[in-house]
Enzyme design. Structure first.
Site: not given
Ligand code: NAI
Ligand code: OAA
Length: 254
Positions: A177, A121, A205
């Protein structure tokens, strides 16, 4: 290439949709989930087969995609790699456990198998791998998700975690993760901050890396999977792209 999936949730669902539309480029035929209904649901989309254990998959496939949980990685990956079957691992957090990673590395070498961790991601894994050729001075990740994605309810922005990646993946095994992928790519545990933010409706992120190469920052604003708001669509796409790239002769990017 014959492929099976372990864990038939949000990521597996997107991958299977691509297979059903003939856009995966490999034969995805075998499905295993401890929740058999989930496996049946995906298998029915591609006329595939539901298996009752991962062991049953090993003589039928060249590669298994793990899209289940870090615990599943610990329980299952040694068996798969020990049988000489390649793996794509989504629950990368488990691989931050040095003892497990070294055991898997040894098993993979002995059995001529490969373990792939897609970029998931996050954006910047290509750059951080290249950067790691020189010295990296600092690498950090700020993850901001809607409270629901983090399993809480709050009206105000709340910092849920600040610390190193190793601890983050143990405290938030289904949510961070990406911190493990970054850490493994740069060869050191990155600094992680996890924020529950009611003002955002995407999984965001931010990566910041400083090293001998210079400095980079990336920002990812991810749409979430309809089946699981913790998980970003880009994570499933990265597994699909990795799968396709295994058959490509020209490889772009680090
Ligand atoms: N690398 C990355 O960037 C990302 C990784 N992830 C991770 O990928 C994994 C899959 O994510 P999602 O599809 O969103 O999860 P999900 O929760 O939607 O689906 C997981 C499925 O795996 C099954 N499962 C869990 N443990 C199992 C076991 N031991 N044996 C058999 N079946 C098992 C569950 O029943 C469920 O159907 C999770 O660990 C998640 O944290 C998610 C997003 C990004
Ligand atoms: O999908 C995301 O945005 C990140 C995530 O859940 C993880 O890294 O486990």
């Amino acid at each position: 290439m014959k492929v099976g999936i372990l864990g038939c949730g949000a990521i597996a669902n997107i991958i299977t949709n691509f297979a059903a539309e003939g856009k995966l480029g490999v034969d995805l035929n075998f499905f295993y989930d401890r929740d058999i209904e989930r496996a049946e649901n995906l298998a029915s989309q591609v006329d595939g087969t539901v298996l009752l254990s991962i062991e049953d998959m090993l003589d039928k496939v060249d590669l298994v995609i793990e899209a289940a949980s870090p615990q599943a990685v610990r329980e299952v990956v040694p068996t798969v790699i020990g049988a000489g079957v390649d793996m794509i691992v989504m629950s990368v957090g488990a691989l931050l456990d040095n003892e497990l990673r070294e055991r898997l590395d040894k098993l993979a070498k002995e059995n001529n198998a490969k373990i792939y961790a897609p970029s998931g991601a996050i954006v910047g894994i290509d750059g951080i791998k290249a950067a790691s050729i020189g010295k990296i001075q600092s690498a950090s990740l700020v993850t901001r998700k809607p409270p629901r994605s983090l399993g809480i309810s709050t009206d105000e922005e709340k910092i849920l975690y600040e610390g190193k990646a190793g601890d983050a993946v143990l405290k938030f095994p289904m949510n961070i993760n990406v911190a493990a992928t970054l850490s493994l790519a740069c060869g050191m545990e990155v600094d992680v901050k996890i924020i529950a933010d009611p003002a955002v409706d995407r999984n965001m992120h931010e990566v910041h890396v400083i090293g001998e190469f210079g400095e980079f920052k990336t920002i990812t604003e991810n749409l979430r999977c309809s089946m699981n708001p913790k998980t970003s669509v880009l994570a499933a796409y990265s597994a699909i792209k990795l799968l396709k790239s295994l058959n490509e002769t020209i490889h772009i990017g680090t």
